[in-house]
Write an enzyme that holds these catalytic residues in place. Structure first.
Site, short mmCIF file in Angstrom:
data_model
loop_
_atom_site.label_atom_id
_atom_site.label_comp_id
_atom_site.label_asym_id
_atom_site.label_seq_id
_atom_site.Cartn_x
_atom_site.Cartn_y
_atom_site.Cartn_z
N ARG A 21 1.03 -1.07 0.00
CA ARG A 21 0.04 -0.01 -0.04
C ARG A 21 0.84 1.29 0.00
O ARG A 21 1.66 1.34 0.73
CB ARG A 21 -0.88 -0.05 1.41
CG ARG A 21 -1.83 -1.20 1.23
CD ARG A 21 -2.94 -0.81 2.27
NE ARG A 21 -3.83 -2.10 2.52
CZ ARG A 21 -4.84 -2.24 3.33
NH1 ARG A 21 -4.90 -1.22 4.38
NH2 ARG A 21 -5.47 -3.29 3.37
N SER A 112 -8.23 -1.13 1.00
CA SER A 112 -9.16 -1.44 2.14
C SER A 112 -9.92 -0.34 2.40
O SER A 112 -10.38 0.38 1.71
CB SER A 112 -8.33 -2.21 3.32
OG SER A 112 -9.56 -2.75 4.09
N HIS A 113 -9.67 0.06 3.71
CA HIS A 113 -10.62 1.29 4.53
C HIS A 113 -10.00 2.55 4.18
O HIS A 113 -10.26 3.36 4.78
CB HIS A 113 -10.80 0.83 5.88
CG HIS A 113 -9.32 0.45 6.57
ND1 HIS A 113 -8.65 -0.47 6.28
CD2 HIS A 113 -8.75 1.37 7.62
CE1 HIS A 113 -7.54 -0.34 7.21
NE2 HIS A 113 -7.60 0.66 7.93
N LYS A 125 -2.70 -6.44 -3.72
CA LYS A 125 -2.25 -7.90 -2.74
C LYS A 125 -2.53 -8.92 -3.47
O LYS A 125 -3.30 -9.15 -4.35
CB LYS A 125 -3.24 -7.90 -1.52
CG LYS A 125 -3.37 -8.91 -0.60
CD LYS A 125 -4.24 -8.94 0.60
CE LYS A 125 -5.81 -8.92 0.07
NZ LYS A 125 -6.52 -9.22 1.42
N ASP A 273 -16.78 -1.16 4.32
CA ASP A 273 -15.57 -0.33 3.90
C ASP A 273 -15.33 -0.63 2.46
O ASP A 273 -16.01 -0.84 1.77
CB ASP A 273 -14.40 -0.87 4.81
CG ASP A 273 -13.75 -2.22 4.57
OD1 ASP A 273 -14.43 -2.89 3.84
OD2 ASP A 273 -12.41 -2.29 4.35
N ASP A 275 -13.07 -2.15 0.45
CA ASP A 275 -13.20 -3.31 -0.33
C ASP A 275 -14.15 -4.25 0.29
O ASP A 275 -14.17 -5.60 -0.39
CB ASP A 275 -11.72 -3.81 -0.65
CG ASP A 275 -11.40 -4.49 1.00
OD1 ASP A 275 -11.82 -3.83 2.04
OD2 ASP A 275 -10.52 -5.24 0.98
N ASP A 277 -14.88 -5.95 2.94
CA ASP A 277 -14.26 -6.88 4.18
C ASP A 277 -14.39 -6.61 5.44
O ASP A 277 -14.20 -7.59 6.41
CB ASP A 277 -12.99 -7.56 3.84
CG ASP A 277 -11.58 -6.47 4.00
OD1 ASP A 277 -12.02 -5.28 4.51
OD2 ASP A 277 -10.37 -6.88 3.89
N ARG A 278 -14.86 -5.64 5.94
CA ARG A 278 -15.18 -4.92 7.21
C ARG A 278 -16.62 -4.56 7.39
O ARG A 278 -17.21 -4.48 6.38
CB ARG A 278 -14.02 -3.75 7.65
CG ARG A 278 -12.89 -4.26 7.58
CD ARG A 278 -11.85 -2.90 8.03
NE ARG A 278 -10.62 -3.25 7.74
CZ ARG A 278 -9.60 -2.84 8.54
NH1 ARG A 278 -9.81 -2.21 9.73
NH2 ARG A 278 -8.25 -3.22 8.36
N THR A 340 -2.40 -10.49 14.55
CA THR A 340 -3.35 -9.71 13.27
C THR A 340 -2.98 -10.08 11.83
O THR A 340 -1.94 -10.06 11.47
CB THR A 340 -3.16 -8.24 13.48
OG1 THR A 340 -3.49 -7.84 14.97
CG2 THR A 340 -3.91 -7.54 12.62
N GLU A 359 -11.56 -10.11 13.86
CA GLU A 359 -10.56 -9.32 14.27
C GLU A 359 -11.41 -8.00 14.93
O GLU A 359 -12.50 -7.70 14.44
CB GLU A 359 -9.80 -8.80 13.40
CG GLU A 359 -8.82 -9.71 12.65
CD GLU A 359 -8.07 -9.33 11.35
OE1 GLU A 359 -6.96 -9.93 11.06
OE2 GLU A 359 -8.43 -8.31 11.03
N GLU A 360 -10.62 -7.39 15.93
CA GLU A 360 -11.12 -6.26 16.38
C GLU A 360 -11.44 -5.05 15.48
O GLU A 360 -12.19 -4.12 15.64
CB GLU A 360 -10.66 -5.72 17.67
CG GLU A 360 -9.20 -5.35 17.59
CD GLU A 360 -8.97 -4.06 16.89
OE1 GLU A 360 -9.62 -3.16 16.97
OE2 GLU A 360 -7.86 -4.29 15.93
N SER A 361 -10.92 -5.14 14.48
CA SER A 361 -10.88 -4.15 13.38
C SER A 361 -11.98 -4.18 12.34
O SER A 361 -11.77 -3.96 11.39
CB SER A 361 -9.47 -3.87 12.80
OG SER A 361 -9.08 -5.05 12.19
N LYS A 372 -11.74 -11.94 5.43
CA LYS A 372 -13.10 -11.52 6.22
C LYS A 372 -14.10 -10.85 5.16
O LYS A 372 -13.69 -10.50 4.17
CB LYS A 372 -12.55 -10.08 7.01
CG LYS A 372 -11.66 -9.24 6.65
CD LYS A 372 -11.13 -8.41 7.79
CE LYS A 372 -10.11 -7.09 7.31
NZ LYS A 372 -9.03 -7.83 7.21
#
Length: 539
Positions: A21, A112-113, A125, A273, A275, A277-278, A340, A359-361, A372
């Protein structure tokens, strides 16, 4: 015709936990994206005639880099490239497509986010054949190749129209443009009881944050599940995400939070988010932390058809609260604590040792893919609400009454000067041995360590994964530096207090964690090292 371009290495192409990134302008340098993609292709074995999946989250530069990757894949000897229509594929949908097509792997173009746009972030990735992120051995080989690369190759043919479904060719390689949503939506229908959700009479609001989940949410929530038109907000993917930060937390999704806390709130609110995945989960009047969401989903997963036979195990990242561990104990199944990074979950999922991970994120998922999956979590919540007839608030309160409550928050200090952040962590690590028995802000340190993980599937060991300081009574603070940014360092401080079932289960989270926040600053010298009086983001 295949064209060879001479090049020289860049020194900054080491992939992080989620690939490479950087700022868009870094990727726009001549040869920068090509060097990295060629390095990936040089490392991949067995690519001759193999299938490769390519797609991204639609952010600025997505189409351009996909075009380069297609022409380079043709030169590298791949037999087929499968690409999402318009160049779009959510990260979980890409994982699913890799698995369904028996692909050798895939290039997922996303940051991602992180924000998008000409002055913002981009990323690449590589995911392997199981659909998950490349393991450390592969990413290390890719990085080593970036340091020696002296040429890249590509076809000089025109890139096929990415907006038109169907097949075409670049050299001898087939390029197949597929519906980005169809295969993923079909998988969700296998896992969840769409009839029950349709019949429950629920109302909801979903914020796609002008990111890639919009088309998926519109198709599944509005068209297949029958939620009202307009349920999906900000549903059109934009190259700059509308100028907003596509991170589903209470800072960047504050409009959704305000809506869900209002008098006329719908039953259920969610967001995803950049992409896809969250996830963010909010019931009417009740925000559910990602750590609690993982635990509550695991405790109720049997209500969905895809998980009716039970779970094999639950895995969580080390910074995630221990709430899921209590569920695993009650279910009589293993609980795994990993570093993580979703790739660690992939090994457990492949070995059949775990079913649900988180995950907590704001990342949760299961063995249906190897990433995820934000929309998956939303649909499992909807299935649970439909099956129980209860509200999110009722489910949360009943869960805490059974298991106790892990009050939890994450404080992010973003863009910290790397040298300052490294010094903070170095001082923490140097003083760990002296902490047990010490009282800080009224809390007694029971244990302290630098988390190391021995993978039960292959025996590999990952060290220096974050500093843990455990207090008497089950509370703790964790410190680690994030690898998901593109500049400076993000210091993440994870704060957790366990309240047993006979304790106060309805406190304000900030109040419940106040002494742990004070202890964290005293232990790490956050203000002294960073100059920050308060975090940039609290989730």
């Amino acid at each position: 015709m295949i064209v060879t371009q001479t090049t020289t290495p860049f020194t900054d192409q080491k992939p992080g936990t989620s690939g490479l990134r950087k700022k868009v302008r870094v990727f726009q340098q001549p040869n920068y994206a090509e060097n990295f993609i060629q390095s990936v292709f040089d490392v991949v074995e067995g690519k001759e005639g193999a299938t490769l999946v390519i797609g991204g989250d639609g952010r600025f530069l997505n189409r351009e880099v996909i075009g380069k990757a297609i022409r380079m894949a043709a030169a590298a000897g791949f037999g087929r490239v499968v690409v999402g229509q318009g160049g779009l594929l959510s990260t979980p949908a890409a994982s699913n497509l890799i698995r369904q097509r028996g692909a050798i792997g895939g290039l997922v173009l996303s940051a991602s986010h992180n924000p998008g746009g000409p002055d913002e972030d981009f990323g690449i990735k590589y995911n392997i054949a199981n659909g998950g992120p490349a393991p450390e051995g592969v990413t290390e080989a890719i990085f080593a190749r970036t340091g020696t690369i002296d040429r890249w190759q590509a076809s000089d043919a025109a890139v096929p129209d990415l907006d038109t479904l169907g097949e075409s060719r670049v050299e001898d390689m087939v390029v197949e443009v597929v519906d980005s949503v169809a295969d993923y939506a079909a998988l969700m229908e296998q896992l969840f009881d769409f009839d029950a959700i349709r019949g429950a009479g629920l109302t909801m609001s979903f914020d796609a944050m002008s990111a890639v989940t919009g088309p998926y949410a519109t198709e599944i929530l509005e068209k297949r599940l029958g939620f009202a038109s307009g349920t999906v907000r900000n549903g059109t993917p934009l190259e700059d995400f509308g100028g907003y930060h596509p991170d589903p937390n209470l800072v960047h999704a504050h409009e959704l939070y305000d809506r869900m806390m209002g008098d006329d709130a719908p039953d259920f609110g969610a967001a995803s988010d950049g992409d896809g995945d969250r996830n963010l989960i909010i019931g009417r009047g009740r925000f559910v932390t990602p750590s609690d969401s993982l635990a509550m989903l695991a405790a109720n997963a049997h209500l969905a058809p895809g998980y009716a036979s039970g779970l094999k195990g639950i895995a969580r990242s080390m910074p995630t609260s221990a709430a899921a561990d209590r569920v695993a104990d009650a279910l009589g199944i293993p609980a795994y604590e990993t570093p993580t990074g979703w790739k660690f979950f992939g090994n457990l999922l492949d070995a059949g040792m775990a079913t649900i991970c988180g995950e907590e994120s704001a990342g949760t998922g299961s063995d249906h893919v190897r990433e995820k999956d934000g929309l998956w979590a939303v649909l499992l919540w909807l299935n649970i609400l439909a099956a129980t007839g209860k509200s999110v608030d009722a489910i949360a309160r009943e869960h805490w009454a059974r298991f106790g409550r892990n009050y939890y928050a994450r404080h992010d200090y973003e863009g910290v000067e790397s040298e300052r952040a490294d010094t903070l962590m170095a001082e923490l690590r140097a003083g760990l041995y002296a902490l047990p028995g010490r009282t800080v802000a009224g809390l007694t340190v029971q244990a302290a360590d630098d988390f190391a993980y021995s993978d039960p599937t292959d025996g590999s060991v990952s060290r220096n994964q974050g500093v843990r300081i455990l207090f008497a009574g089950g509370s703790r603070v964790v410190f680690r530096l994030s690898g998901t940014g593109t500049s400076g360092a993000t210091l993440r401080v994870y704060l957790e207090r366990y309240e047993p079932v006979d304790g106060n289960l309805d406190r304000d989270t900030g109040e419940a964690l106040a002494d742990i926040v004070a202890a964290a600053d005293e232990l790490a010298g956050i203000v002294r090292h960073t100059g920050r009086e308060r975090p940039d983001v609290i989730t």
